[in-house]
Motif scaffolding. Structure first.
Motif, short mmCIF file in Angstrom:
data_model
loop_
_atom_site.label_atom_id
_atom_site.label_comp_id
_atom_site.label_asym_id
_atom_site.label_seq_id
_atom_site.Cartn_x
_atom_site.Cartn_y
_atom_site.Cartn_z
N LEU A 229 -17.75 35.84 -21.27
CA LEU A 229 -16.72 34.86 -21.60
C LEU A 229 -15.43 35.15 -20.84
O LEU A 229 -14.79 34.24 -20.31
CB LEU A 229 -16.46 34.86 -23.11
CG LEU A 229 -17.52 34.16 -23.97
CD1 LEU A 229 -17.34 34.55 -25.43
CD2 LEU A 229 -17.43 32.65 -23.82
N TYR B 164 -12.39 32.66 -20.61
CA TYR B 164 -12.27 32.34 -22.02
C TYR B 164 -12.05 33.60 -22.86
O TYR B 164 -12.56 34.67 -22.53
CB TYR B 164 -13.54 31.65 -22.55
CG TYR B 164 -13.78 30.27 -21.98
CD1 TYR B 164 -13.14 29.15 -22.51
CD2 TYR B 164 -14.67 30.08 -20.92
CE1 TYR B 164 -13.37 27.89 -21.99
CE2 TYR B 164 -14.91 28.82 -20.40
CZ TYR B 164 -14.25 27.72 -20.94
OH TYR B 164 -14.48 26.47 -20.42
N ALA C 113 -12.43 34.62 -27.18
CA ALA C 113 -13.32 34.17 -28.26
C ALA C 113 -12.90 34.78 -29.58
O ALA C 113 -12.45 35.92 -29.64
CB ALA C 113 -14.77 34.55 -27.95
N VAL D 102 -22.70 26.59 -25.37
CA VAL D 102 -21.31 26.56 -25.81
C VAL D 102 -20.38 26.22 -24.66
O VAL D 102 -19.48 25.38 -24.77
CB VAL D 102 -20.91 27.91 -26.45
CG1 VAL D 102 -19.40 27.99 -26.66
CG2 VAL D 102 -21.63 28.12 -27.77
N LEU D 103 -20.61 26.86 -23.51
CA LEU D 103 -19.73 26.64 -22.36
C LEU D 103 -19.86 25.23 -21.80
O LEU D 103 -18.94 24.71 -21.19
CB LEU D 103 -20.02 27.69 -21.28
CG LEU D 103 -19.68 29.13 -21.68
CD1 LEU D 103 -20.06 30.09 -20.57
CD2 LEU D 103 -18.20 29.26 -22.00
N VAL E 111 -17.76 23.16 -24.74
CA VAL E 111 -16.40 23.50 -25.12
C VAL E 111 -15.42 22.58 -24.40
O VAL E 111 -15.62 22.23 -23.23
CB VAL E 111 -16.10 24.98 -24.78
CG1 VAL E 111 -16.01 25.21 -23.28
CG2 VAL E 111 -14.81 25.43 -25.46
N VAL F 30 -12.94 30.30 -27.37
CA VAL F 30 -14.19 29.81 -27.96
C VAL F 30 -14.14 30.11 -29.45
O VAL F 30 -14.04 31.26 -29.87
CB VAL F 30 -15.42 30.48 -27.31
CG1 VAL F 30 -16.69 30.09 -28.04
CG2 VAL F 30 -15.50 30.12 -25.83
N ARG F 31 -14.23 29.05 -30.25
CA ARG F 31 -14.09 29.18 -31.70
C ARG F 31 -15.44 29.04 -32.39
O ARG F 31 -16.44 28.63 -31.79
CB ARG F 31 -13.11 28.14 -32.23
CG ARG F 31 -11.72 28.23 -31.58
CD ARG F 31 -10.73 27.30 -32.28
NE ARG F 31 -9.42 27.36 -31.64
CZ ARG F 31 -8.53 28.32 -31.85
NH1 ARG F 31 -8.81 29.28 -32.69
NH2 ARG F 31 -7.37 28.30 -31.23
N HIS G 128 -17.03 25.64 -32.17
CA HIS G 128 -17.70 25.38 -30.89
C HIS G 128 -19.11 25.95 -30.91
O HIS G 128 -20.07 25.31 -30.45
CB HIS G 128 -16.91 26.02 -29.73
CG HIS G 128 -15.53 25.49 -29.57
ND1 HIS G 128 -14.49 26.26 -29.07
CD2 HIS G 128 -14.99 24.29 -29.85
CE1 HIS G 128 -13.39 25.55 -29.05
NE2 HIS G 128 -13.67 24.34 -29.52
N VAL G 129 -19.26 27.16 -31.44
CA VAL G 129 -20.58 27.80 -31.49
C VAL G 129 -21.51 27.04 -32.43
O VAL G 129 -22.68 26.79 -32.11
CB VAL G 129 -20.44 29.26 -31.93
CG1 VAL G 129 -21.82 29.91 -32.09
CG2 VAL G 129 -19.60 30.05 -30.94
#
Length: 529
Positions: free
Chosen positions: A13, A18, A20, A41-42, A45, A52-53, A56-57
């Motif tokens: 990440l 990013y 996270a 996720v990427l 997002v 990355v929250r 998002h996951v």
């Protein structure tokens, strides 16, 4: 959660620009196919996201099949562009002042430099190697009510704890017992400095106070240790030895002792090469906040040259605050205190997510001004939740892989610099003012002055244990050196000169980041302005 897998995900990440949330990494690692989940996720997002929250996951995992692989109709993800960075360039060695007297000041392998160049960092150390412990955090422990008994309690605690470090060095007697001794007797006392005044003959009268009463001690002007008198502050703990006058009403001082750091002190060091960034006084919300310098610092933390920086310690004044001084609103870029912290949080998100962060408040922050200052309330903690930082009281001690760091914002440095002679304490050499606090083993000894002190059952400002590193801010000046092997660092600021600083002729050291090697306690200063 497998630590190796988590470290790989964080590294990936970070390499893509990013940060996270910790829980987001936990959920990714728990997926049957973490790499596939990360790619999904990427893909999804938002383009403007820096962090990355968890949501998002969760959204990405909802579109993967039970086997953990990405659905076949999902487009392949493209690697993100690496974050721009700042790296160290030509360095300039900072030498110790050869005119310094004992204690010896050493400044390690120090350098200051700045250059730019693309690079990406990969903090490859196993997170299991990290160790971070907090002691002395009084958040939620305040008991002071402002009653008389509270003041008595805090000073008795101070005298008991610091006096205990001195009583083994002198044949201590209570004040009332000394008053009953015959003239010409040898006497010794441990007490709080109650008063300091000069006599008509140029001698100095020091009044010590203990739990039984007070007793006057005369320091003759022709004795060599008279130079120590101008280092004294009211309410600090001191031991004195001397000879009683014929009428036993006063004692002539032969020697005096401070709680002090033992000259033989040997600091602890980490077992591996790991670094900590020590910063303070960001002052987001001020018109003079140096956003470009901060961004350059955050970018540098993403580079290979910063790959060993695994900790960041921020010693207060995250924001400029509101109503801190008259007409401050005319110098604010953000006038709402909560919006200031929200803006600070956005800047904090630019720091790599795999760096452990510890923060204490300062006098510009939205906490009580009286020290010790508890950590922030839950609303502000929620705003500053990026990276899940440890938010503790001012002061607190943070132990990083065996290296203890006493974090104190530093308001009392103003008082030390004002009270002591310029050659012993000045804004140009803030670390030398810190030496005196180490010598007194208290971060803010003088009560009733400019430094607001809160009475508690326990004196949280006492240096019970000798720290390996003493870290302060507040005065916006960069300075570091060693006192009896304790590394003292004042870390400068991220705010350009204000109108107030112009009025008092203070030229801040802004845009610097001292980096400490925890395995050697050497210091390198990175410049971003």
């Amino acid at each position: 959660m497998p630590l190796e897998a988590a470290a790989r995900l964080v590294s990936e990440l970070t390499s893509r620009g990013y940060n996270a949330e910790r829980e987001a990494v936990t959920r990714l690692t728990a997926a049957e196919n973490p790499n596939a989940a990360l790619e999904r996720v990427l893909e999804e997002v938002p383009d403007d996201a820096l962090v990355v929250r968890v949501d998002h996951v969760e959204a990405a995992l909802a579109t993967t099949d039970a086997g953990g692989t990405t659905r076949s109709d999902s487009p392949a993800s493209e690697p993100a562009e690496p974050t721009p960075s700042v790296s160290t360039g030509t360095s300039e060695t900072v030498d110790s002042d050869p005119t310094d007297q004992s204690p010896v000041e050493t400044e390690g392998s120090s350098s200051i430099g700045r250059s730019t160049g693309p690079a990406t960092a990969e903090r490859s150390a196993d997170p299991a190697l990290r160790s971070l412990e907090i002691t002395g955090d009084m958040t939620g422990e305040s008991t002071g009510t402002g009653e008389y008994e509270d003041f008595v309690s805090v000073f008795r605690d101070r005298l008991d704890r610091l006096g205990g470090k001195l009583r083994s060095r002198v044949n201590h007697r209570p004040a009332t017992a000394i008053q009953e001794m015959p003239g010409g007797s040898e006497a010794a006392m441990v007490g709080l400095v109650n008063d300091i005044r000069s006599t008509a003959s140029g001698h100095w009268l020091i009044e010590l106070e203990d739990a039984t009463g007070t007793f006057p001690w005369l320091v003759m002007k022709d004795r060599e240790y008279v130079d120590l008198v101008d280092e004294l502050l009211c309410d600090e703990v001191l031991a004195m030895e001397g000879t009683l006058a014929d009428d036993s009403g006063i004692a002539f001082v032969d020697s005096m002792y401070f709680p002090d750091v033992p000259r033989t002190y040997e600091p602890s060091t980490a077992d591996r090469h790991v670094q900590a960034a020590l910063i303070s006084d960001v002052h987001v919300g001020s018109q003079e906040f140096m956003e470009d310098a901060w961004n350059a610092f955050a970018d540098w933390l993403h580079t290979d040259q910063a790959q060993h920086v695994e900790y960041m310690l921020l010693a207060g004044d995250m924001v400029e605050g509101v109503g801190v001084y008259p007409d401050q609103d005319e110098e604010l870029d953000i006038v709402d205190i909560y919006e200031q912290y929200e803006a600070f949080s956005e800047h904090l998100k630019k720091v790599p997510g795999d760096i452990e962060i510890v923060m204490i408040p300062g006098n510009h922050d939205a906490v009580r001004l009286a020290e010790p200052q508890p950590g922030f309330d839950e609303e502000l903690r929620e705003i500053m939740s990026a990276h899940d930082p440890q938010i503790v009281s001012n002061p607190s001690t943070v132990t990083l892989e065996g290296v203890s760091v006493l974090m104190y914002h530093g308001v009392s440095l103003d008082e030390v610099i004002a009270e002591l002679p310029e050659e012993k304490a000045s804004y140009d050499d803030p670390h030398k003012a810190m030496y005196h606090l180490l010598k007194k083993r208290h971060v803010a000894p003088q009560f009733g002055g400019h430094t607001r002190l809160a009475p508690e059952e326990r004196d949280y400002l006492v240096m019970e244990e000798v720290p390996d590193i003493f870290h302060t801010g507040h005065v916006h000046k960069l300075g570091f050196g060693k006192y009896h092997n304790v590394l003292a660092i004042n870390s400068g600021c991220w705010q350009a000169q204000t109108d107030f600083q112009k009025s008092v002729n203070i030229d801040p050291d802004a845009g610097f980041a001292p980096i400490v090697d925890l395995d050697t306690l050497d210091v390198t200063v990175q410049k971003f302005s």
